[in-house]
Design a protein around this motif. Sequence first.
Motif, PDB file in Angstrom:
ATOM      1  N   GLN A 110       0.813  -1.223   0.000  1.00  0.00           N
ATOM      2  CA  GLN A 110       0.000   0.000   0.000  1.00  0.00           C
ATOM      3  C   GLN A 110       0.847   1.274   0.000  1.00  0.00           C
ATOM      4  O   GLN A 110       0.326   2.364  -0.251  1.00  0.00           O
ATOM      5  N   LEU A 169      -4.051   4.368  -3.498  1.00  0.00           N
ATOM      6  CA  LEU A 169      -5.458   3.976  -3.492  1.00  0.00           C
ATOM      7  C   LEU A 169      -6.161   4.521  -4.730  1.00  0.00           C
ATOM      8  O   LEU A 169      -5.915   5.646  -5.152  1.00  0.00           O
ATOM      9  N   SER A 194      -4.641  -9.981  -5.667  1.00  0.00           N
ATOM     10  CA  SER A 194      -5.904  -9.558  -5.060  1.00  0.00           C
ATOM     11  C   SER A 194      -5.679  -8.338  -4.169  1.00  0.00           C
ATOM     12  O   SER A 194      -6.559  -7.490  -4.062  1.00  0.00           O
ATOM     13  N   GLN A 195      -4.508  -8.233  -3.551  1.00  0.00           N
ATOM     14  CA  GLN A 195      -4.205  -6.997  -2.802  1.00  0.00           C
ATOM     15  C   GLN A 195      -4.132  -5.809  -3.757  1.00  0.00           C
ATOM     16  O   GLN A 195      -4.650  -4.726  -3.467  1.00  0.00           O
ATOM     17  N   ALA A 230      -5.641  -5.480  -6.650  1.00  0.00           N
ATOM     18  CA  ALA A 230      -7.003  -5.156  -7.106  1.00  0.00           C
ATOM     19  C   ALA A 230      -7.747  -4.362  -6.036  1.00  0.00           C
ATOM     20  O   ALA A 230      -8.446  -3.390  -6.341  1.00  0.00           O
ATOM     21  N   LEU A 231      -7.567  -4.759  -4.782  1.00  0.00           N
ATOM     22  CA  LEU A 231      -8.244  -4.062  -3.676  1.00  0.00           C
ATOM     23  C   LEU A 231      -7.761  -2.616  -3.577  1.00  0.00           C
ATOM     24  O   LEU A 231      -8.576  -1.686  -3.486  1.00  0.00           O
ATOM     25  N   LEU A 232      -6.446  -2.425  -3.603  1.00  0.00           N
ATOM     26  CA  LEU A 232      -5.900  -1.077  -3.468  1.00  0.00           C
ATOM     27  C   LEU A 232      -6.381  -0.174  -4.609  1.00  0.00           C
ATOM     28  O   LEU A 232      -6.714   0.991  -4.389  1.00  0.00           O
ATOM     29  N   SER A 242      -9.100  -0.422  -6.268  1.00  0.00           N
ATOM     30  CA  SER A 242     -10.546  -0.200  -6.280  1.00  0.00           C
ATOM     31  C   SER A 242     -11.005   0.687  -5.132  1.00  0.00           C
ATOM     32  O   SER A 242     -12.177   1.066  -5.072  1.00  0.00           O
ATOM     33  N   MET A 243     -10.099   1.000  -4.201  1.00  0.00           N
ATOM     34  CA  MET A 243     -10.541   1.737  -2.989  1.00  0.00           C
ATOM     35  C   MET A 243     -10.582   3.252  -3.216  1.00  0.00           C
ATOM     36  O   MET A 243      -9.918   3.766  -4.073  1.00  0.00           O
TER      37      MET A 243
END
Lengths: 249, 249
Positions: B181, B186, B241-242, B244-246, B248-249
Amino acid sequence: MNIILFSHDELKLPTLTVEDYRARHIIKIIKAQPGDILTTGEINGPKGTSRILHIGPNSVTFADITHTCISSRPQVDLVMALPRPIMLKRVLAQVATFGIDHLFLINSNRVEKSFFSSSKLHPEKMHSRLIAGLEQAGATALPTVSIHKRFRPFIEDELPEHMADYIHCGLAHPGAIAQLQDIIPLGSRNRGSSAKTLLIIGPEGGWVEYEVEKFTECGAKPFSMGERILRVDSVVPALLSQLALLRSM
Amino acid sequence: MNIILFSHDELKLPTLTVEDYRARHIIKIIKAQPGDILTTGEINGPKGTSRILHIGPNSVTFADITHTCISSRPQVDLVMALPRPIMLKRVLAQVATFGIDHLFLINSNRVEKSFFSSSKLHPEKMHSRLIAGLEQAGATALPTVSIHKRFRPFIEDELPEHMADYIHCGLAHPGAIAQLQDIIPLGSRNRGSSAKTLLIIGPEGGWVEYEVEKFTECGAKPFSMGERILRVDSVVPALLSQLALLRSM
């Protein structure tokens, strides 16, 4: 193998000799020599280092066993529809690698009955897969695994008894509108170390509607992992690493 | 199999008959009947649905093939130290499942030379694993895979030519202070669809110091995935997947 694990019973004397797969790994893969210091740990106990005192043809003897480092667990339990035996084997190792506390393996409409008679569910076989996962991670905390052959008693009697332990409970469900970040607040790891999370992972083909209703009645919040359909041995690392990321932010 | 994939060449006529593993899967696993509508797609093309016109003993014929849905790719390339053959097999499927554009399989100090002569690297074998990953994901975009047997020409000549394509470049490296991160802002997914990310994953045992230096000279930023050491077939889903999460936030 990133740690050599000893059981509590093996650690009763100041020196310790291993003659099983651990000895073979140390001799053939690590190619260690007497005097070398290896990372070692006690199953469900602290970890640290040990010094190799002696190497025989099929045995390794340790001395100066110093286990003082207690590592934290991520405080996650997992409910999972029992996967196919070959997937179960991989998932058990992953569950230990990621530090899950308790894995509930449950029945579901789309779980084949034959899966429950797989030899992979024998306690010794599951134990050895969990140990392999710990040896990979360099961790010591062994997950508890329980098997629940009937969905209704699990969802109506057993799960509700555990729900008070969880501050968050998410149900992976394709088509849900929410995503994991809508369910797990950022930085939740830092607020109260006893706050556990429960994640729920379905079978190939997904939960049936009745099962989703039952889980949501228990307090589980459905979330989607995106358009792409992942195999269960990718879902476990994907979900647990997303959870770790959200909690650490 | 969450999508039935056809090649561009197969799609030249208004009806299409398959007689290979796809027919067996449709007959034996899906247990489809004439008239059923299945999710289908064109490899490296759009996806949609097709209607089953006829089922023979070992063949399935489709009509009304309607592929209009173009799905987006996550715009990620991956550099990976060539893993052990058994891991490579799994990783190729994962790479397709997660929608990687380009996978660079490279040499590194801790890659065993014999891995480069594995039969798993034959183009047809790699192709079938990639297709399996797409069939799992329900996706159509086939990753490109290139093999780089020598580290120096790759890091000094080839990688620098690609670096201008990437807005972010992270090197997974145990012991790094930064986390993912800190490297991926983000919501970066929403800013400019052509902005790609490059992720770099090391061999079992990690990169040697010289290799880390070379990657950082190219602009890669080292980050850690935490204390637990993951196997490469867990690293791939965990990282992607981490990411993708970052985004999309």
